[in-house]
Write a protein that holds these residues in place. Structure first.
Motif, PDB file in Angstrom:
ATOM      1  N   PHE A 118       6.884   2.017  -9.570  1.00  0.00           N
ATOM      2  CA  PHE A 118       7.075   0.644 -10.033  1.00  0.00           C
ATOM      3  C   PHE A 118       8.204   0.532 -11.060  1.00  0.00           C
ATOM      4  O   PHE A 118       8.654  -0.563 -11.353  1.00  0.00           O
ATOM      5  CB  PHE A 118       5.768   0.102 -10.636  1.00  0.00           C
ATOM      6  CG  PHE A 118       4.687  -0.060  -9.614  1.00  0.00           C
ATOM      7  CD1 PHE A 118       4.679  -1.147  -8.752  1.00  0.00           C
ATOM      8  CD2 PHE A 118       3.676   0.881  -9.498  1.00  0.00           C
ATOM      9  CE1 PHE A 118       3.689  -1.301  -7.802  1.00  0.00           C
ATOM     10  CE2 PHE A 118       2.674   0.735  -8.554  1.00  0.00           C
ATOM     11  CZ  PHE A 118       2.683  -0.357  -7.700  1.00  0.00           C
ATOM     12  N   ARG A 119       8.645   1.676 -11.562  1.00  0.00           N
ATOM     13  CA  ARG A 119       9.754   1.663 -12.534  1.00  0.00           C
ATOM     14  C   ARG A 119      11.016   1.105 -11.883  1.00  0.00           C
ATOM     15  O   ARG A 119      11.305   1.383 -10.726  1.00  0.00           O
ATOM     16  CB  ARG A 119      10.048   3.062 -13.044  1.00  0.00           C
ATOM     17  CG  ARG A 119       9.061   3.515 -14.040  1.00  0.00           C
ATOM     18  CD  ARG A 119       9.573   4.723 -14.764  1.00  0.00           C
ATOM     19  NE  ARG A 119       8.528   5.184 -15.656  1.00  0.00           N
ATOM     20  CZ  ARG A 119       8.384   6.416 -16.045  1.00  0.00           C
ATOM     21  NH1 ARG A 119       9.234   7.330 -15.636  1.00  0.00           N
ATOM     22  NH2 ARG A 119       7.417   6.743 -16.848  1.00  0.00           N
ATOM     23  N   ASN A 120      11.721   0.343 -12.627  1.00  0.00           N
ATOM     24  CA  ASN A 120      13.000  -0.243 -12.193  1.00  0.00           C
ATOM     25  C   ASN A 120      12.865  -1.174 -11.001  1.00  0.00           C
ATOM     26  O   ASN A 120      13.875  -1.563 -10.413  1.00  0.00           O
ATOM     27  CB  ASN A 120      14.038   0.851 -11.894  1.00  0.00           C
ATOM     28  CG  ASN A 120      14.289   1.735 -13.093  1.00  0.00           C
ATOM     29  OD1 ASN A 120      14.357   1.245 -14.219  1.00  0.00           O
ATOM     30  ND2 ASN A 120      14.386   3.026 -12.858  1.00  0.00           N
ATOM     31  N   LEU A 121      11.658  -1.527 -10.641  1.00  0.00           N
ATOM     32  CA  LEU A 121      11.459  -2.420  -9.495  1.00  0.00           C
ATOM     33  C   LEU A 121      12.110  -3.784  -9.742  1.00  0.00           C
ATOM     34  O   LEU A 121      12.711  -4.361  -8.845  1.00  0.00           O
ATOM     35  CB  LEU A 121       9.966  -2.581  -9.201  1.00  0.00           C
ATOM     36  CG  LEU A 121       9.588  -3.398  -7.980  1.00  0.00           C
ATOM     37  CD1 LEU A 121      10.167  -2.766  -6.714  1.00  0.00           C
ATOM     38  CD2 LEU A 121       8.083  -3.503  -7.855  1.00  0.00           C
ATOM     39  N   ARG A 150      -1.137  -4.580  -6.710  1.00  0.00           N
ATOM     40  CA  ARG A 150      -1.171  -3.164  -6.323  1.00  0.00           C
ATOM     41  C   ARG A 150      -0.990  -2.287  -7.556  1.00  0.00           C
ATOM     42  O   ARG A 150      -1.678  -1.270  -7.713  1.00  0.00           O
ATOM     43  CB  ARG A 150      -0.088  -2.865  -5.278  1.00  0.00           C
ATOM     44  CG  ARG A 150       0.008  -1.413  -4.871  1.00  0.00           C
ATOM     45  CD  ARG A 150      -1.261  -0.917  -4.207  1.00  0.00           C
ATOM     46  NE  ARG A 150      -1.085   0.461  -3.767  1.00  0.00           N
ATOM     47  CZ  ARG A 150      -2.075   1.274  -3.466  1.00  0.00           C
ATOM     48  NH1 ARG A 150      -3.325   0.860  -3.528  1.00  0.00           N
ATOM     49  NH2 ARG A 150      -1.824   2.498  -3.074  1.00  0.00           N
ATOM     50  N   MET A 151      -0.085  -2.692  -8.441  1.00  0.00           N
ATOM     51  CA  MET A 151       0.134  -1.920  -9.659  1.00  0.00           C
ATOM     52  C   MET A 151      -1.149  -1.913 -10.506  1.00  0.00           C
ATOM     53  O   MET A 151      -1.564  -0.863 -11.017  1.00  0.00           O
ATOM     54  CB  MET A 151       1.292  -2.514 -10.458  1.00  0.00           C
ATOM     55  CG  MET A 151       1.653  -1.727 -11.695  1.00  0.00           C
ATOM     56  SD  MET A 151       3.123  -2.364 -12.548  1.00  0.00           S
ATOM     57  CE  MET A 151       2.560  -3.967 -13.073  1.00  0.00           C
ATOM     58  N   LEU A 152      -1.806  -3.061 -10.627  1.00  0.00           N
ATOM     59  CA  LEU A 152      -3.059  -3.107 -11.380  1.00  0.00           C
ATOM     60  C   LEU A 152      -4.134  -2.242 -10.745  1.00  0.00           C
ATOM     61  O   LEU A 152      -4.890  -1.558 -11.449  1.00  0.00           O
ATOM     62  CB  LEU A 152      -3.549  -4.558 -11.500  1.00  0.00           C
ATOM     63  CG  LEU A 152      -2.731  -5.484 -12.396  1.00  0.00           C
ATOM     64  CD1 LEU A 152      -3.299  -6.900 -12.349  1.00  0.00           C
ATOM     65  CD2 LEU A 152      -2.672  -4.970 -13.821  1.00  0.00           C
ATOM     66  N   LEU A 212       0.827  -1.213   0.000  1.00  0.00           N
ATOM     67  CA  LEU A 212       0.000   0.000   0.000  1.00  0.00           C
ATOM     68  C   LEU A 212       0.863   1.265   0.000  1.00  0.00           C
ATOM     69  O   LEU A 212       0.360   2.354  -0.263  1.00  0.00           O
ATOM     70  CB  LEU A 212      -0.957   0.019   1.191  1.00  0.00           C
ATOM     71  CG  LEU A 212      -2.151  -0.923   1.079  1.00  0.00           C
ATOM     72  CD1 LEU A 212      -2.964  -0.908   2.379  1.00  0.00           C
ATOM     73  CD2 LEU A 212      -3.025  -0.585  -0.112  1.00  0.00           C
ATOM     74  N   GLY A 213       2.150   1.098   0.288  1.00  0.00           N
ATOM     75  CA  GLY A 213       3.077   2.228   0.258  1.00  0.00           C
ATOM     76  C   GLY A 213       3.339   2.740  -1.147  1.00  0.00           C
ATOM     77  O   GLY A 213       3.836   3.853  -1.328  1.00  0.00           O
ATOM     78  N   PHE A 214       3.035   1.942  -2.162  1.00  0.00           N
ATOM     79  CA  PHE A 214       3.155   2.407  -3.544  1.00  0.00           C
ATOM     80  C   PHE A 214       2.004   3.362  -3.809  1.00  0.00           C
ATOM     81  O   PHE A 214       0.838   2.965  -3.801  1.00  0.00           O
ATOM     82  CB  PHE A 214       3.103   1.240  -4.537  1.00  0.00           C
ATOM     83  CG  PHE A 214       4.336   0.376  -4.526  1.00  0.00           C
ATOM     84  CD1 PHE A 214       5.506   0.802  -5.149  1.00  0.00           C
ATOM     85  CD2 PHE A 214       4.324  -0.859  -3.903  1.00  0.00           C
ATOM     86  CE1 PHE A 214       6.645   0.001  -5.147  1.00  0.00           C
ATOM     87  CE2 PHE A 214       5.456  -1.661  -3.898  1.00  0.00           C
ATOM     88  CZ  PHE A 214       6.615  -1.225  -4.514  1.00  0.00           C
ATOM     89  N   LYS A 215       2.322   4.627  -4.034  1.00  0.00           N
ATOM     90  CA  LYS A 215       1.298   5.658  -4.202  1.00  0.00           C
ATOM     91  C   LYS A 215       1.179   6.163  -5.635  1.00  0.00           C
ATOM     92  O   LYS A 215       0.165   6.735  -6.003  1.00  0.00           O
ATOM     93  CB  LYS A 215       1.585   6.857  -3.276  1.00  0.00           C
ATOM     94  CG  LYS A 215       1.687   6.504  -1.806  1.00  0.00           C
ATOM     95  CD  LYS A 215       0.356   6.130  -1.240  1.00  0.00           C
ATOM     96  CE  LYS A 215       0.485   5.936   0.267  1.00  0.00           C
ATOM     97  NZ  LYS A 215      -0.573   5.170   0.837  1.00  0.00           N
TER      98      LYS A 215
END
Length: 183
Positions: free
Chosen positions: A153-156, A176-178, A145-148
């Motif tokens: 998500f780049r270079n993950l 989460r990305m979806l 959930l920390g991905f805002k």
């Protein structure tokens, strides 16, 4: 052998009472414990108490069990997590406590540390790494959930930790990305 003095908080938490019936020795320091309580929370201690009853100390009427290869403060904190007045978990010792909770098979302590980590301001990637390593589902959910933003998500996939994540963790990140692109 005389036990080395220990910090008052540990003395108070692990003092001999009418409810304690064993002593755990760590670096010549004594922790008075209740065998039934520890056996209930840990298969490791259940087995230890059933199969490895050592000779009673000449100075004590309680059986003593030597615990090796642990840091006293971390071990005492771990055991306190299944008692009525647990010692505080800190970010600095949280991963060591998780490691010990697995080594000594104490899932209740592991859960206690997980709930603590959810409340911290640790970086999302730290939370995800720890959740993946110790199989902590709620911490994993909190970490992803920390991905805002989509940019995060780049270079993950080049991240060294990401490469070692389990499929379950990678799927949680992907979901989460979806969710963020509203797929």
């Amino acid at each position: 052998m005389t036990a080395k003095p220990i910090h008052p908080i540990y003395e108070a938490t692990f003092a001999e009472t009418d409810k304690t019936d064993a002593i755990l020795l760590i670096d010549d320091k004594k922790l008075h414990v209740n065998q039934a309580l520890l056996s209930y929370h840990s298969d490791h201690f259940k087995t230890l108490f059933l199969t490895k009853i050592e000779e009673k100390s000449s100075n004590s009427k309680l059986p003593e069990f030597k615990i090796e290869n642990v840091k006293f403060q971390d071990f005492a904190t771990l055991l306190s997590l299944v008692q009525h007045n647990p010692l505080k978990v800190a970010e600095s010792n949280s991963e060591r406590l998780l490691e010990l909770s697995e080594k000594f098979e104490i899932p209740a302590a592991k859960r206690h540390v997980e709930l603590f980590l959810i409340t911290t301001h640790k970086d999302k990637m730290d939370k995800i790494r720890i959740a993946d390593r110790y199989r902590l589902d709620d911490l994993l959910a909190n970490g992803v959930l920390g991905f805002k933003t989509n940019i995060e998500f780049r270079n993950l996939r080049q991240n060294s930790d990401y490469k070692s994540y389990t499929d379950k963790t990678r799927v949680a990140i992907f979901h989460r990305m979806l969710d963020m692109i509203q797929y």
